[in-house]
Motif scaffolding. Structure first.
Motif, PDB file in Angstrom:
ATOM      1  N   GLU A  55     135.221  29.461 -25.061  1.00  0.00           N
ATOM      2  CA  GLU A  55     135.619  28.849 -26.330  1.00  0.00           C
ATOM      3  C   GLU A  55     135.655  27.327 -26.226  1.00  0.00           C
ATOM      4  OE1 GLU A  55     139.322  28.927 -29.449  1.00  0.00           O
ATOM      5  OE2 GLU A  55     138.734  30.830 -28.542  1.00  0.00           O
ATOM      6  N   ALA A  56     136.164  26.806 -25.121  1.00  0.00           N
ATOM      7  CA  ALA A  56     136.237  25.350 -24.944  1.00  0.00           C
ATOM      8  C   ALA A  56     134.851  24.721 -24.963  1.00  0.00           C
ATOM      9  CB  ALA A  56     136.950  25.023 -23.633  1.00  0.00           C
ATOM     10  N   ARG A  57     133.906  25.368 -24.336  1.00  0.00           N
ATOM     11  CA  ARG A  57     132.544  24.809 -24.301  1.00  0.00           C
ATOM     12  C   ARG A  57     131.846  24.922 -25.663  1.00  0.00           C
ATOM     13  NH1 ARG A  57     131.659  22.810 -19.466  1.00  0.00           N
ATOM     14  NH2 ARG A  57     132.416  23.876 -17.628  1.00  0.00           N
ATOM     15  N   TYR A  58     131.962  26.076 -26.305  1.00  0.00           N
ATOM     16  CA  TYR A  58     131.240  26.272 -27.561  1.00  0.00           C
ATOM     17  C   TYR A  58     131.787  25.421 -28.700  1.00  0.00           C
ATOM     18  CZ  TYR A  58     127.943  29.805 -26.091  1.00  0.00           C
ATOM     19  OH  TYR A  58     126.886  30.453 -25.488  1.00  0.00           O
ATOM     20  N   PHE A  59     133.104  25.316 -28.820  1.00  0.00           N
ATOM     21  CA  PHE A  59     133.644  24.501 -29.911  1.00  0.00           C
ATOM     22  C   PHE A  59     133.833  23.048 -29.495  1.00  0.00           C
ATOM     23  CE2 PHE A  59     135.156  28.722 -31.481  1.00  0.00           C
ATOM     24  CZ  PHE A  59     134.399  28.725 -32.642  1.00  0.00           C
ATOM     25  N   GLY A  60     133.484  22.750 -28.253  1.00  0.00           N
ATOM     26  CA  GLY A  60     133.589  21.390 -27.753  1.00  0.00           C
ATOM     27  C   GLY A  60     132.224  20.743 -27.593  1.00  0.00           C
ATOM     28  N   GLU A  61     131.592  20.997 -26.447  1.00  0.00           N
ATOM     29  CA  GLU A  61     130.313  20.363 -26.114  1.00  0.00           C
ATOM     30  C   GLU A  61     129.239  20.578 -27.168  1.00  0.00           C
ATOM     31  OE1 GLU A  61     129.042  21.623 -22.192  1.00  0.00           O
ATOM     32  OE2 GLU A  61     131.139  21.671 -21.567  1.00  0.00           O
ATOM     33  N   VAL A  62     129.180  21.773 -27.724  1.00  0.00           N
ATOM     34  CA  VAL A  62     128.120  22.117 -28.674  1.00  0.00           C
ATOM     35  C   VAL A  62     128.147  21.202 -29.902  1.00  0.00           C
ATOM     36  CG1 VAL A  62     127.372  23.949 -30.273  1.00  0.00           C
ATOM     37  CG2 VAL A  62     127.884  24.489 -27.882  1.00  0.00           C
ATOM     38  N   PHE A  63     129.345  20.735 -30.262  1.00  0.00           N
ATOM     39  CA  PHE A  63     129.478  19.858 -31.438  1.00  0.00           C
ATOM     40  C   PHE A  63     129.847  18.435 -31.043  1.00  0.00           C
ATOM     41  CE2 PHE A  63     130.127  24.195 -32.854  1.00  0.00           C
ATOM     42  CZ  PHE A  63     129.156  24.263 -33.844  1.00  0.00           C
ATOM     43  N   ASP A  64     129.549  18.081 -29.804  1.00  0.00           N
ATOM     44  CA  ASP A  64     129.815  16.733 -29.279  1.00  0.00           C
ATOM     45  C   ASP A  64     131.297  16.375 -29.408  1.00  0.00           C
ATOM     46  OD1 ASP A  64     129.022  14.461 -27.941  1.00  0.00           O
ATOM     47  OD2 ASP A  64     128.561  13.358 -29.782  1.00  0.00           O
ATOM     48  N   ARG A  65     132.139  17.366 -29.148  1.00  0.00           N
ATOM     49  CA  ARG A  65     133.588  17.195 -29.187  1.00  0.00           C
ATOM     50  C   ARG A  65     134.170  17.799 -27.902  1.00  0.00           C
ATOM     51  NH1 ARG A  65     135.549  17.037 -34.747  1.00  0.00           N
ATOM     52  NH2 ARG A  65     137.383  18.173 -34.061  1.00  0.00           N
ATOM     53  N   GLU A  69     140.363  18.175 -21.604  1.00  0.00           N
ATOM     54  CA  GLU A  69     140.764  18.391 -20.213  1.00  0.00           C
ATOM     55  C   GLU A  69     139.585  18.917 -19.413  1.00  0.00           C
ATOM     56  OE1 GLU A  69     143.457  21.986 -19.762  1.00  0.00           O
ATOM     57  OE2 GLU A  69     143.656  21.483 -21.870  1.00  0.00           O
ATOM     58  N   PRO A  70     139.616  18.736 -18.103  1.00  0.00           N
ATOM     59  CA  PRO A  70     138.490  19.206 -17.284  1.00  0.00           C
ATOM     60  C   PRO A  70     138.356  20.724 -17.371  1.00  0.00           C
ATOM     61  CG  PRO A  70     140.152  18.053 -15.941  1.00  0.00           C
ATOM     62  CD  PRO A  70     140.676  18.135 -17.337  1.00  0.00           C
ATOM     63  N   LEU A  71     137.125  21.185 -17.385  1.00  0.00           N
ATOM     64  CA  LEU A  71     136.855  22.614 -17.438  1.00  0.00           C
ATOM     65  C   LEU A  71     136.430  23.098 -16.060  1.00  0.00           C
ATOM     66  CD1 LEU A  71     134.835  22.820 -20.775  1.00  0.00           C
ATOM     67  CD2 LEU A  71     137.277  23.220 -20.421  1.00  0.00           C
ATOM     68  N   CYS A  72     136.780  24.355 -15.768  1.00  0.00           N
ATOM     69  CA  CYS A  72     136.352  24.922 -14.497  1.00  0.00           C
ATOM     70  C   CYS A  72     134.832  25.088 -14.519  1.00  0.00           C
ATOM     71  CB  CYS A  72     137.041  26.266 -14.253  1.00  0.00           C
ATOM     72  SG  CYS A  72     136.559  27.562 -15.406  1.00  0.00           S
ATOM     73  N   ARG A  73     134.281  25.260 -13.339  1.00  0.00           N
ATOM     74  CA  ARG A  73     132.842  25.497 -13.270  1.00  0.00           C
ATOM     75  C   ARG A  73     132.539  26.766 -14.033  1.00  0.00           C
ATOM     76  NH1 ARG A  73     131.493  24.761  -7.059  1.00  0.00           N
ATOM     77  NH2 ARG A  73     130.133  26.425  -7.674  1.00  0.00           N
ATOM     78  N   TRP A  74     131.436  26.794 -14.708  1.00  0.00           N
ATOM     79  CA  TRP A  74     131.154  27.876 -15.647  1.00  0.00           C
ATOM     80  C   TRP A  74     129.887  28.615 -15.258  1.00  0.00           C
ATOM     81  CZ3 TRP A  74     128.506  27.494 -20.923  1.00  0.00           C
ATOM     82  CH2 TRP A  74     128.758  28.633 -21.682  1.00  0.00           C
ATOM     83  N   GLN A  75     129.997  29.909 -15.139  1.00  0.00           N
ATOM     84  CA  GLN A  75     128.877  30.791 -14.856  1.00  0.00           C
ATOM     85  C   GLN A  75     128.124  30.365 -13.600  1.00  0.00           C
ATOM     86  OE1 GLN A  75     126.745  30.956 -18.584  1.00  0.00           O
ATOM     87  NE2 GLN A  75     128.061  32.555 -19.345  1.00  0.00           N
ATOM     88  N   ILE A  93     146.895  29.079 -16.902  1.00  0.00           N
ATOM     89  CA  ILE A  93     145.707  29.638 -17.566  1.00  0.00           C
ATOM     90  C   ILE A  93     146.003  29.942 -19.033  1.00  0.00           C
ATOM     91  CG2 ILE A  93     144.168  31.651 -17.614  1.00  0.00           C
ATOM     92  CD1 ILE A  93     144.246  31.521 -14.504  1.00  0.00           C
ATOM     93  N   ILE A  94     147.164  30.514 -19.301  1.00  0.00           N
ATOM     94  CA  ILE A  94     147.546  30.776 -20.693  1.00  0.00           C
ATOM     95  C   ILE A  94     147.693  29.457 -21.451  1.00  0.00           C
ATOM     96  CG2 ILE A  94     149.408  31.635 -22.179  1.00  0.00           C
ATOM     97  CD1 ILE A  94     149.790  33.900 -20.098  1.00  0.00           C
ATOM     98  N   GLY A  95     148.293  28.459 -20.817  1.00  0.00           N
ATOM     99  CA  GLY A  95     148.436  27.144 -21.445  1.00  0.00           C
ATOM    100  C   GLY A  95     147.084  26.527 -21.761  1.00  0.00           C
ATOM    101  N   PHE A  96     146.147  26.652 -20.829  1.00  0.00           N
ATOM    102  CA  PHE A  96     144.789  26.151 -21.059  1.00  0.00           C
ATOM    103  C   PHE A  96     144.160  26.860 -22.259  1.00  0.00           C
ATOM    104  CE2 PHE A  96     140.233  27.103 -19.835  1.00  0.00           C
ATOM    105  CZ  PHE A  96     139.709  25.949 -20.382  1.00  0.00           C
ATOM    106  N   TYR A  97     144.333  28.177 -22.342  1.00  0.00           N
ATOM    107  CA  TYR A  97     143.768  28.933 -23.467  1.00  0.00           C
ATOM    108  C   TYR A  97     144.389  28.469 -24.780  1.00  0.00           C
ATOM    109  CZ  TYR A  97     141.747  33.114 -25.758  1.00  0.00           C
ATOM    110  OH  TYR A  97     141.034  33.972 -26.558  1.00  0.00           O
ATOM    111  N   ARG A  98     145.696  28.301 -24.808  1.00  0.00           N
ATOM    112  CA  ARG A  98     146.354  27.867 -26.049  1.00  0.00           C
ATOM    113  C   ARG A  98     145.945  26.439 -26.443  1.00  0.00           C
ATOM    114  NH1 ARG A  98     149.853  31.361 -28.127  1.00  0.00           N
ATOM    115  NH2 ARG A  98     150.771  32.976 -26.810  1.00  0.00           N
TER     116      ARG A  98
END
Length: 199
Positions: A55-65, A69-75, A93-98
């Motif tokens: 969710e952080a990547r799709y609603f973030g990077e995809v729209f240049d937003r 906070e730093p994201l863990c390595r992905w896939q 982890i729950i805090g990061f999700y929220r």
């Protein structure tokens, strides 16, 4: 008008399923929340971490937003977005999700459904997309992994359902009888091989 209805409906379903995924952790020991429950290592806290990262990547990077906070390595080959290390707490982890929800919700609220986005890791049909397609994609991912979590949680303690208010008292006898009925139907339907055994 229809765009706002569609956006509100998709957003409402995403909010509902985010909460359902977190509910799968309620009342579990630290070990049960983290331990691998399938041959491939799928675990409940890891599902939350993975969905938060998606969710952080799709609603973030995809729209240049990008996420604030730093994201863990992905896939990556180590699958680090799909399990909790010894130093990561459940609360982290729950805090990061929220916090991801807040960032995603801001993107959803501020952009129209046809807002253009670019998904560099998509090659087919095209890396160019829009908010509507991303909302559908993230909702699908969230639902899919919440379903995984539901099955994992059922295997741990029999608890099922979308939310606490939907949970029913478990009738172990009725559940066992229902399972036996399905088992009998499966055995009866299985063809008999030459030699007397079932296929």
């Amino acid at each position: 008008m229809i765009d706002e209805f569609a956006k509100d409906n998709l957003h409402g379903r995403l909010r509902r399923d985010r909460e359902a995924l977190l509910w799968k952790l309620d009342g579990l020991s630290e070990y049960d929340a983290r331990r691998p429950l399938t041959a491939t290592g799928t675990n409940l806290l890891g599902l939350v971490k993975h969905v938060a990262t998606v969710e952080a990547r799709y609603f973030g990077e995809v729209f240049d937003r990008p996420s604030p906070e730093p994201l863990c390595r992905w896939q990556d080959s180590d699958g680090s977005d799909q399990w909790a290390t010894e130093d990561e707490t459940r609360d982290q982890i729950i805090g990061f999700y929220r916090r991801t929800w807040e960032h995603s919700d801001a993107t959803i609220n501020e952009l129209p459904l046809d807002a253009p986005g670019h998904v560099p890791w998509w090659s087919e049909p095209s890396p160019n997309t829009n908010l509507f397609a991303v909302m559908l994609h993230v909702l699908t991912e969230t639902i899919r992994h919440t379903g995984h979590a539901d099955i994992l949680r059922e295997g741990l303690d029999g608890r099922t359902g979308l939310r606490a208010e939907h949970e029913k008292q478990i009738d172990e006898d009725a559940r066992a009888a229902y399972r036996a009925k399905i088992e009998q139907a499966a055995r009866t339907a299985a063809p008999i091989k030459a030699g007397g055994g079932r296929a």
